[in-house]
Design an enzyme around this catalytic site. Structure first.
Site, short mmCIF file in Angstrom:
data_model
loop_
_atom_site.label_atom_id
_atom_site.label_comp_id
_atom_site.label_asym_id
_atom_site.label_seq_id
_atom_site.Cartn_x
_atom_site.Cartn_y
_atom_site.Cartn_z
N ASP A 44 96.36 23.31 76.98
CA ASP A 44 96.72 24.61 76.43
C ASP A 44 98.09 24.99 76.96
O ASP A 44 98.43 24.68 78.10
CB ASP A 44 95.68 25.67 76.83
N ASP A 70 103.10 22.24 76.11
CA ASP A 70 103.40 22.64 74.73
C ASP A 70 103.32 21.41 73.83
O ASP A 70 104.09 20.46 74.01
CB ASP A 70 104.79 23.27 74.68
N TYR A 173 100.49 29.60 56.93
CA TYR A 173 99.29 29.13 57.64
C TYR A 173 98.48 28.22 56.72
O TYR A 173 98.10 27.10 57.10
CB TYR A 173 98.44 30.31 58.09
N LYS A 177 97.87 24.12 57.18
CA LYS A 177 96.53 23.53 57.27
C LYS A 177 96.28 22.55 56.13
O LYS A 177 95.58 21.54 56.32
CB LYS A 177 95.48 24.64 57.28
#
Length: 262
Positions: A44, A70, A173, A177
């Site tokens: 994370d 990252d 977004y 995806k």
């Protein structure tokens, strides 16, 4: 017969790396894989959250390695995966769960914000998959890669449901995806020769204390009449992460309560 079936859902002595591990779904995925026997590499960008959650897993008896980095930074990603190989010896499962959403109205979107969503959602998935492949292809057992897509990578968001919710969806977004889902198919074809299977899960809306109107509107729009619980994605994930899905490759498993069925 039943013992053999259950054994195929086991991850004993295996290593799973989860990106976005400190997020809502990432935390659930780590626990699921850990309960199935895997050692978890916890990735994370939030360093404090990464370390804290790793300690939670260890307290619960799940062996884990904290790796705050990252996923859009090439050097950091390579270094992180090298640590997994050096410290844990192998990598059997990669869960590309890290993602970024943006909520500004489309007309106010900056190009920089648009590209950052693509960089994280599509670019980070690419970089982690590429790096994991270099480890998995040299293992006799190959590996499994699961990319987290979205309902909105399959269909457009319905703007009518966002009446009291500031967290609207965006074109970038959904586009990012959709890219993840298509890359999943590409990698499934090109990595099968190394015994690496690549699949995706596209969740529908997961309840996370959204506005009352939004939850009601979303539930009305869904054949099952409710939003998903976060743990309802876990069994789908475990299926794709284990030998239970040994002949499943290049598939996008939509877990949406029937949203896309009408």
């Amino acid at each position: 017969m039943s013992a053999d079936i259950l054994e195929r859902f086991s991850l004993n002595d295996q290593v799973a790396l989860v990106t976005g591990a400190a997020g809502q779904l990432g935390r659930q995925f780590c626990r699921t894989l850990g309960q199935a026997g895997a050692t978890i590499a916890v990735v994370d960008q939030n360093e404090d959250a990464c370390h804290s959650f790793t300690k939670e897993l260890e307290t619960d008896g799940i062996p884990a390695l904290s790796l705050p980095f990252d996923i859009t930074n090439t050097q950091a990603t390579h270094s992180g995966f090298d640590q997994v190989k050096d410290k844990l010896g192998r990598l059997d499962v990669l869960i590309n769960c890290a993602g970024l959403q943006i909520f500004a109205p489309f007309e106010e979107r900056t190009f920089e914000d648009f590209m950052r969503v693509l960089e994280v959602n599509a670019g980070g998935t690419f970089l982690c998959t590429q790096t994991a492949t270099k480890i998995m292809k040299h293992q006799k057992t190959g590996g499994r890669i699961i990319n987290i897509g979205s309902l909105y990578g399959v269909v457009s968001g319905d703007p009518r449901i966002y009446t009291d919710c500031s967290r609207n969806t965006s074109e970038v977004y959904g586009g990012s995806k959709a890219a993840v889902i298509q890359m999943t198919r590409y990698w499934a074809v090109h990595l099968a020769q190394y015994n690496i299977r690549v699949n995706a899960i596209s969740p529908g809306g997961v309840f996370n204390h959204q506005g009352e109107d939004f939850v009601s509107n979303y539930s009305y729009r869904t054949p099952m009449g409710r939003m998903a619980k976060e743990d309802e994605l876990s069994c789908a994930l475990l299926f794709l992460a284990t030998e239970a899905s040994s002949y499943v490759n290049g598939h996008n498993l939509v877990v949406d309560g029937g949203w896309t069925a009408w």
